[in-house]
Scaffold this motif. Structure first.
Motif: not given
Length: 263
Positions: A73-82, A137-153
């Motif tokens: 499971p994601l750690t607290d630190a990973e959740i904050d970083r994401a 503002k736009s009434d939309s759900v936004v899902t971003k997949t982030v790579n915790l190793d590279t730091g990229k979205v």
């Protein structure tokens, strides 16, 4: 609405690979003893046993690392970083609005991303997280997949008409709107009956709830016809360390910041 629900209520859960909080309350009942002296003796014996029972030893939880491994499971630190990576250097932080109308999206959840079957080797082993937010503002759900190793979205998905389970911040704001609205008069009256105090702030309540889905009711009031497109919640309110208050007939449109009543 003026009925205080004094029975146990389980946690209300709406699942879309996400979730919401609450717990059942255990109530002890004291029964009269009709066994006379035998009952007194039994209680005395139980008291002696309690007095000499050794105290239990509670083991401290192991320290959590900064980063999980594999499918941990994601750690607290990973959740904050994401969360930081999801809004860094993009228009979402500047243009989106949260449930209170402040700049930035309303965070809903952060979850470990499912493994992409097309990835192999080192790419498959990298840790990724899906950060789900709601833009009022736009009434939309936004899902971003982030790579915790590279730091990229690595991916961004925007959906409208999709309503994940609410966050605790949204439930608190919905409760605050209920308190301020004329339709919340019975809620405030019931709270005063239960506590002797005025209800002025959502922090005085224990709240849970769910997304309101208009297809589940026969007749949708005029003010709630946009629910589904708008973010609408049903709030379950409870006096802290006290009874539940029936608010099932009320629906809060967080997008419009209005309250409606179901017939």
């Amino acid at each position: 609405m003026r009925e205080l629900a004094r029975r146990h209520l389980g946690k209300l859960v709406a699942t879309v690979a996400l979730a919401v909080t609450g717990a059942a309350v255990a109530v002890g009942a004291s029964l009269p003893d009709d066994t006379g002296g035998a009952g007194d003796a039994a209680r005395a014996g139980a008291s002696q046993q309690d007095a000499v029972a050794p105290a239990g030893k509670v083991e401290a939880a192991p320290a959590e690392g900064e980063k999980g491994v594999g499918r941990d499971p994601l750690t607290d630190a990973e959740i904050d970083r994401a969360g930081q990576l999801a809004v860094a250097n993009n228009n979402l932080r500047r243009n989106a609005r949260d449930v209170e109308g402040d700049r930035g999206p309303q965070h809903l959840s952060t979850n470990l991303t499912e493994i992409d079957p097309g990835l192999t080797g080192a790419g498959a082993a990298q840790r990724r997280a899906d950060v789900v937010s709601y833009d009022y503002k736009s009434d939309s759900v936004v899902t971003k997949t982030v790579n915790l190793d590279t730091g990229k979205v690595e991916d961004t998905r925007t959906d409208q008409g999709v309503q994940p389970p609410p966050s605790q911040a949204e439930l608190a704001e919905a409760a605050q709107l209920l308190i301020a609205d004329r339709l919340g008069a019975d809620l405030k009256s019931d709270y005063k009956d239960a506590t002797g105090k005025q209800l002025t702030d959502a922090g005085q309540l224990q709240v849970s709830g769910m997304v309101f889905r208009k297809e589940t009711v026969v007749k949708v009031p005029v003010g709630l016809t946009d629910c589904g497109k708008h973010r609408c919640l049903r709030v379950v309110a409870k006096v802290k360390s006290g009874p539940w208050i029936d608010t099932r007939a009320l629906v809060v449109d967080l997008s419009e910041r209005t309250v409606g009543r179901l017939s």
